[in-house]
Design a protein around this motif. Structure first.
Motif, mmCIF file in Angstrom:
data_model
loop_
_atom_site.group_PDB
_atom_site.id
_atom_site.type_symbol
_atom_site.label_atom_id
_atom_site.label_comp_id
_atom_site.label_asym_id
_atom_site.label_seq_id
_atom_site.Cartn_x
_atom_site.Cartn_y
_atom_site.Cartn_z
ATOM 1 N N UNK A 107 0.809 -1.215 0.000
ATOM 2 C CA UNK A 107 0.000 0.000 0.000
ATOM 3 C C UNK A 107 0.848 1.275 0.000
ATOM 4 N N UNK A 108 2.130 1.149 0.288
ATOM 5 C CA UNK A 108 2.992 2.331 0.353
ATOM 6 C C UNK A 108 3.951 2.436 -0.830
ATOM 7 N N UNK A 109 4.175 1.337 -1.562
ATOM 8 C CA UNK A 109 5.193 1.367 -2.609
ATOM 9 C C UNK A 109 4.732 2.156 -3.832
ATOM 10 N N UNK A 110 5.700 2.700 -4.563
ATOM 11 C CA UNK A 110 5.422 3.466 -5.773
ATOM 12 C C UNK A 110 5.130 2.528 -6.934
ATOM 13 N N UNK A 111 4.229 2.939 -7.804
ATOM 14 C CA UNK A 111 3.935 2.191 -9.023
ATOM 15 C C UNK A 111 4.794 2.774 -10.130
ATOM 16 N N UNK A 112 5.724 1.960 -10.632
ATOM 17 C CA UNK A 112 6.655 2.441 -11.652
ATOM 18 C C UNK A 112 6.350 1.756 -12.972
ATOM 19 N N UNK A 144 -2.820 4.585 -13.404
ATOM 20 C CA UNK A 144 -2.243 5.481 -12.410
ATOM 21 C C UNK A 144 -0.829 5.040 -12.067
ATOM 22 N N UNK A 145 0.132 5.924 -12.255
ATOM 23 C CA UNK A 145 1.534 5.593 -11.977
ATOM 24 C C UNK A 145 2.194 6.718 -11.192
ATOM 25 N N UNK A 146 3.294 6.366 -10.511
ATOM 26 C CA UNK A 146 4.056 7.367 -9.769
ATOM 27 C C UNK A 146 5.302 7.799 -10.529
ATOM 28 N N UNK A 147 5.849 6.910 -11.364
ATOM 29 C CA UNK A 147 7.081 7.226 -12.090
ATOM 30 C C UNK A 147 7.178 6.374 -13.355
#
Length: 150
Positions: A72-77, A108-111
């Protein structure tokens, strides 16, 4: 005899007659229809959910919770390989917007990280969050530039 659609047969013993319950005492499945006498499973419409232990605290709740889960805390790359960039024109700018337009990045992505699988001959201006060493080398060898977003 040749094998044709009109002469196909099932393997012997693979087809079973449907058990016809409640069809008289002499059928062997009459009266209670194989459900026994009374009780929850004898009633119509009853269903016992998986893991239910008759009111006893179920096993999955008796066992202690242990450990930490980071999902739940990790980034989606989102990863994109160098070989996927051949669809762009020479001298084009490759960023999140252009990658989404051509379908290489979705959701939805973080990087975005560029990886070095494949070869690149196009001179591209790339704007990504992360890049592998081999990918950076291939882009710069082709005459392109790499800009890392902060």
């Amino acid at each position: 005899m040749s094998l044709r659609l009109h002469n196909l047969k099932t393997a012997k013993g693979s087809k079973h007659r449907r058990k016809r319950v409640g069809c008289g005492e002499s059928s062997g499945h009459g009266k209670t229809s194989g459900r026994g006498h009374k009780g929850q499973k004898a009633r119509s419409g009853s269903a016992i959910r998986p893991g239910f232990e008759g009111g006893q605290m179920p096993l999955h709740r008796r066992l202690p919770k242990k450990g930490f889960n980071n999902t739940q805390f990790q980034d989606t790359i989102a990863t994109v390989n160098v070989r996927d960039l051949i669809r762009f024109e020479d001298g084009a700018t490759v960023n999140e917007q252009t990658l989404r337009e051509c379908g290489l990045v979705r959701g939805e992505i973080d990087a975005i990280k560029l990886l070095g699988n494949g070869d690149l001959t196009l001179k591209l201006n790339i704007e990504v969050d992360k890049i592998s060493a081999s990918a950076k080398e291939k882009v710069e060898k082709a005459g392109g530039t790499v800009t890392l977003k902060a």
